[in-house]
Design a protein around this motif. Structure first.
Motif, mmCIF file in Angstrom:
data_model
loop_
_atom_site.group_PDB
_atom_site.id
_atom_site.type_symbol
_atom_site.label_atom_id
_atom_site.label_comp_id
_atom_site.label_asym_id
_atom_site.label_seq_id
_atom_site.Cartn_x
_atom_site.Cartn_y
_atom_site.Cartn_z
ATOM 1 N N PRO A 117 4.855 1.334 4.177
ATOM 2 C CA PRO A 117 4.116 1.886 3.197
ATOM 3 C C PRO A 117 2.855 1.498 2.905
ATOM 4 O O PRO A 117 2.566 0.532 3.419
ATOM 5 C CB PRO A 117 5.086 1.723 1.852
ATOM 6 N N GLU A 118 1.967 2.180 2.486
ATOM 7 C CA GLU A 118 0.585 1.905 2.133
ATOM 8 C C GLU A 118 0.304 0.505 1.491
ATOM 9 O O GLU A 118 -0.459 -0.183 1.708
ATOM 10 C CB GLU A 118 -0.260 3.137 1.691
ATOM 11 N N ASP A 119 1.288 0.383 0.177
ATOM 12 C CA ASP A 119 0.918 -0.961 -0.511
ATOM 13 C C ASP A 119 1.649 -2.040 0.247
ATOM 14 O O ASP A 119 1.232 -3.311 0.120
ATOM 15 C CB ASP A 119 1.779 -0.541 -1.877
ATOM 16 N N TYR A 120 2.528 -1.896 1.242
ATOM 17 C CA TYR A 120 2.997 -2.786 2.047
ATOM 18 C C TYR A 120 1.907 -3.222 2.880
ATOM 19 O O TYR A 120 1.530 -4.623 3.101
ATOM 20 C CB TYR A 120 4.114 -2.479 2.717
ATOM 21 N N LEU A 121 1.168 -2.374 3.612
ATOM 22 C CA LEU A 121 0.000 -2.639 4.710
ATOM 23 C C LEU A 121 -1.141 -3.301 3.998
ATOM 24 O O LEU A 121 -1.567 -4.412 4.327
ATOM 25 C CB LEU A 121 -0.374 -1.188 5.069
ATOM 26 N N GLY A 122 -1.375 -2.947 2.728
ATOM 27 C CA GLY A 122 -2.359 -3.250 1.804
ATOM 28 C C GLY A 122 -2.298 -4.951 1.432
ATOM 29 O O GLY A 122 -3.260 -5.670 1.427
ATOM 30 N N GLN B 63 9.755 2.775 8.108
ATOM 31 C CA GLN B 63 8.334 3.207 7.353
ATOM 32 C C GLN B 63 7.640 2.123 6.780
ATOM 33 O O GLN B 63 8.017 1.092 6.488
ATOM 34 C CB GLN B 63 8.781 4.377 6.703
ATOM 35 N N SER C 10 6.358 0.368 -3.740
ATOM 36 C CA SER C 10 7.399 1.230 -2.757
ATOM 37 C C SER C 10 8.541 0.750 -2.561
ATOM 38 O O SER C 10 9.456 1.088 -2.022
ATOM 39 C CB SER C 10 6.580 0.948 -1.200
ATOM 40 N N LEU D 102 -7.987 -1.630 10.546
ATOM 41 C CA LEU D 102 -8.384 -1.877 9.246
ATOM 42 C C LEU D 102 -9.595 -2.545 8.843
ATOM 43 O O LEU D 102 -10.054 -2.865 7.574
ATOM 44 C CB LEU D 102 -7.128 -2.718 8.594
#
Length: 199
Positions: free
Chosen positions: A34-39, A32, A186, A57
């Protein structure tokens, strides 16, 4: 001089993919994002996001750290199966293969030569750092040339899979200095280890 940076996602037990080598973050994947990882990637390492993610993005920023990406044939074929002949058009893209005779994309350079000699020539040329994307076999072949490890560590274990370095990598113990680290809510961690300068 430019550095070779092995920037790779890894599990806690040192695997970069499952035993089949398929994309672990794909539609049927177990990894998975996570949103904070992608950010964090979008803000700090936008150039390592593939073109479809950059587009989704709205990333148009210049490359921050890398201007060249290196990958082995098996890793490159993951993108090909997803319909991407060049997942990184914003980088100089080299694919190491002794079996591919023609590049599926005019911007992707096929290299059949010795990876170590190729990397030494790249390091001597002007430019930003060089991103070693993988896979395991290419990382093993380039082990003596890696100047920095940037591990995107996931709070995940597999038990078995494709390791960070292939089992055929030469036994050559090294000590690395932790030079940067970021821990996300995360549970993912971005850990940068730099090879100390020769005494």
């Amino acid at each position: 001089m430019r550095r070779l940076v092995y920037c790779i996602a890894s599990t806690l037990d040192g695997f970069i993919a499952g035993p089949d080598g398929a994309d672990p973050t794909g539609p049927d994947g177990f990894w998975q994002v996570p949103e904070d990882y992608l950010g964090h990637l979008a803000a700090e390492l936008p150039e390592i996001l593939p073109v479809h993610a950059r587009s989704a993005l709205g990333i148009t920023a210049d490359n921050i750290r890398f201007d060249t990406v290196l990958e082995g044939r098996r890793t490159y074929e993951i993108g090909l199966k997803a319909g991407l002949t060049d997942a990184y058009p914003h980088l100089r893209h080299l694919v190491f293969s002794r079996t591919m005779t023609q590049s599926p994309d005019p911007a992707v350079e096929l290299v059949a030569d010795d990876p170590v000699a190729t990397v030494r020539a790249l390091k001597a040329a002007p430019g930003k750092d060089i991103w070693l994307l993988g896979g395991s076999e290419l990382a093993g072949a380039l082990y003596p040339e890696i100047d920095q490890l940037l591990l995107k560590l996931s709070p995940l274990t597999l038990g078995h899979g494709i390791p960070l370095f292939s089992p055929g990598t030469a036994f050559d113990p090294r000590t690395w200095e932790l030079t940067e680290h970021t821990l996300l809510q995360s549970g993912a961690a971005f850990l940068t280890y730099t090879r100390p300068a020769a005494a």
